[in-house]
Design a protein around this motif. Sequence first.
Motif, PDB file in Angstrom:
ATOM      1  N   THR A 294       0.818  -1.228   0.000  1.00 62.57           N
ATOM      2  CA  THR A 294       0.000   0.000   0.000  1.00 62.57           C
ATOM      3  C   THR A 294       0.845   1.268   0.000  1.00 62.57           C
ATOM      4  O   THR A 294       0.305   2.367   0.110  1.00 62.57           O
ATOM      5  N   ARG A 295       2.145   1.127  -0.150  1.00 58.66           N
ATOM      6  CA  ARG A 295       3.053   2.277  -0.147  1.00 58.66           C
ATOM      7  C   ARG A 295       2.624   3.301  -1.196  1.00 58.66           C
ATOM      8  O   ARG A 295       2.319   2.935  -2.332  1.00 58.66           O
ATOM      9  N   GLU A 296       2.582   4.558  -0.823  1.00 56.48           N
ATOM     10  CA  GLU A 296       2.217   5.665  -1.720  1.00 56.48           C
ATOM     11  C   GLU A 296       0.800   5.585  -2.251  1.00 56.48           C
ATOM     12  O   GLU A 296       0.454   6.243  -3.220  1.00 56.48           O
ATOM     13  N   GLN A 297      -0.042   4.748  -1.668  1.00 56.06           N
ATOM     14  CA  GLN A 297      -1.437   4.690  -2.095  1.00 56.06           C
ATOM     15  C   GLN A 297      -2.252   5.703  -1.289  1.00 56.06           C
ATOM     16  O   GLN A 297      -1.809   6.200  -0.256  1.00 56.06           O
ATOM     17  N   LEU A 298      -3.471   5.948  -1.754  1.00 58.96           N
ATOM     18  CA  LEU A 298      -4.381   6.855  -1.059  1.00 58.96           C
ATOM     19  C   LEU A 298      -4.640   6.363   0.364  1.00 58.96           C
ATOM     20  O   LEU A 298      -4.743   7.145   1.302  1.00 58.96           O
ATOM     21  N   VAL A 299      -4.779   5.052   0.506  1.00 59.82           N
ATOM     22  CA  VAL A 299      -4.885   4.444   1.832  1.00 59.82           C
ATOM     23  C   VAL A 299      -3.655   3.574   2.016  1.00 59.82           C
ATOM     24  O   VAL A 299      -3.376   2.704   1.188  1.00 59.82           O
ATOM     25  N   SER A 300      -2.903   3.835   3.078  1.00 58.51           N
ATOM     26  CA  SER A 300      -1.674   3.076   3.267  1.00 58.51           C
ATOM     27  C   SER A 300      -1.568   2.582   4.706  1.00 58.51           C
ATOM     28  O   SER A 300      -2.212   3.114   5.613  1.00 58.51           O
ATOM     29  N   TYR A 301      -0.767   1.543   4.870  1.00 60.50           N
ATOM     30  CA  TYR A 301      -0.462   1.005   6.197  1.00 60.50           C
ATOM     31  C   TYR A 301       1.038   1.175   6.424  1.00 60.50           C
ATOM     32  O   TYR A 301       1.765   1.541   5.517  1.00 60.50           O
ATOM     33  N   GLY A 302       1.515   0.873   7.611  1.00 64.64           N
ATOM     34  CA  GLY A 302       2.963   0.971   7.796  1.00 64.64           C
ATOM     35  C   GLY A 302       3.414   1.162   9.235  1.00 64.64           C
ATOM     36  O   GLY A 302       4.600   1.157   9.507  1.00 64.64           O
TER      37      GLY A 302
END
Length: 558
Positions: A294-302
């Motif tokens: 999900t990196r650089e997505q509108l919805v991301s985790y991390g």
Amino acid sequence: MLGLKSFSWFVLLLGLAAAHAAVPPDHVYLNANVWTGDDARPQIEAFAVRGDRIVAVGATDEMRRLAGPGTAVTDLGGRRVVPGFNDAHWHLPARRSARLDQAGSVEVIQQRLVEYARALPAGSWVVGRGWMPTDFPGRVADRRYLDAIFPDRPVVIRDRDGHQALANTKALDLAGIKRDTPDPPDGWIVHDAQGEPTGLLKEAAASLVTQRLPALSVDDTYAMLLDELAAAASFGLTSLQDATDVGLTDTEHAAVIRAVDKGTMIVRYRAPLPLEKDVPAAQIAKYAALRDSTREQLVSYGFVKAILDGTVDAKTAYMLDPYVGGGNGTPMLSQQELDRAVAAFDRAGLQVEIHAIGDGAIRMALDAYEHAATVNGPRDRRHRIEHVEVPSKADVPRFRELGVIASTQPIGASPDVVTMENYAPLLGPERSSRAYDPRQFDDAGAIQAFGSDYPVYSMDPLAGIYAVVMRQTPAGQPAGGWYPQNRITVEAALRHYTRDAAYASFDEQRKGTITPGKYADFVVLSRDILAIAPAELLATRVLLTVMGGRETYRAPGF
Ligand SMILES: [Zn+2]
């Protein structure tokens, strides 16, 4: 020397760059007063947007020349423009509820609940949140105030900090709470002099009632999410970082994904994952994979989130020295448990956020981060401590040394009734003088990211900026400010709400300043917040919010 092959590549690349530059922007914004947040070029007049990015910045004439026949041209009439606000500590509310913040009296609470309930199906639960004990006569919340307006409809309202709830008689009946119902573990059912439950349910006792609330469908949650996103955009927010320690429920996750699919996700959203102790390695690997996909997505985790202590108001924040009147609070994990858990997630490259409010808990969190660096080796970690309300002076320099981010809530510097009559007296004057003090982190050279802790407080960044700049209530109390030596400037507060918040989520290459190559995330304000008297901050309105080149909010009449 360049070989022939690499030379032709070089020419090709030059050609591509030139062709790209020749494509006119989609939109140029001219004649503005832009605070870019970029030290290399802090103040500009105009900028150009293509797709979701800023492609050029400069003088109005320069930007006008870039426009082609299809370029939209907006003259901003000298308005102040800042990068889109990024709330580094926000929560998606668990369900819709009546807002009872700043009610000030039982009458106002009743009025708001009645109004809110009008739009609900007849007989359904009425849920509210945000009251304070001082709203009730003699500071005693009692079910009779709710029974007076809702004699046969269940009502439950949470206090501002979420540590207690008030239920009416109908709700107590549905939950089966009677005079002889035993307290649950870690919870208290409050009784009156006759031994009857008053409706006030502290800590875990609240769930005796709230677990009776009907489960939300994905449709309900999606509708609520859209309302929250629209509210965020209206406050100039273009990024939200959700700090909920239990992560998203399946229903919430489904609602968020639906918003992405339907193109209604109008604010960038960083979703939370829970940090738990002794989690199997496979689970941690799953979280790391979710981050990567999900990196650089509108919805991301991390990142993973944990709660290490409570709050000062409830005397559950863990302090090195006792509260005035006794008690230190208790951390929810031992140092060993915390060290082990943090090191395990750190090893997988996950960012860690720890809620720590008391100086004891803050020290434990710093120690755990130091331990992780020792056992796992050097890396750009950017672990965070959330709230950091009352740090020990000795620990403040460690934020910079360890590269730990102070994730603070500027609105806490607002010396409201609860702060002055409960919070500050529990700490005593010495600790109060360094509580909710953003200045100490700035002076120590730490990275400080600002957030609201919504829905505990309003998500309006301008309200937060006002609080740290003035250290007064909206009504201007106390005169001269609460520990005015801890004030910071509007510009410093802006930095914490934009580029520092972006750094806190590893996004500083993509957002946080108005710089070519970054997302076109920006806000147009009704007043020049860098020039007006700070008291006018509260009269300043967001006129336009743009996220990724897309208008997400426009004030009526602008
Ligand atoms: Zn929070």
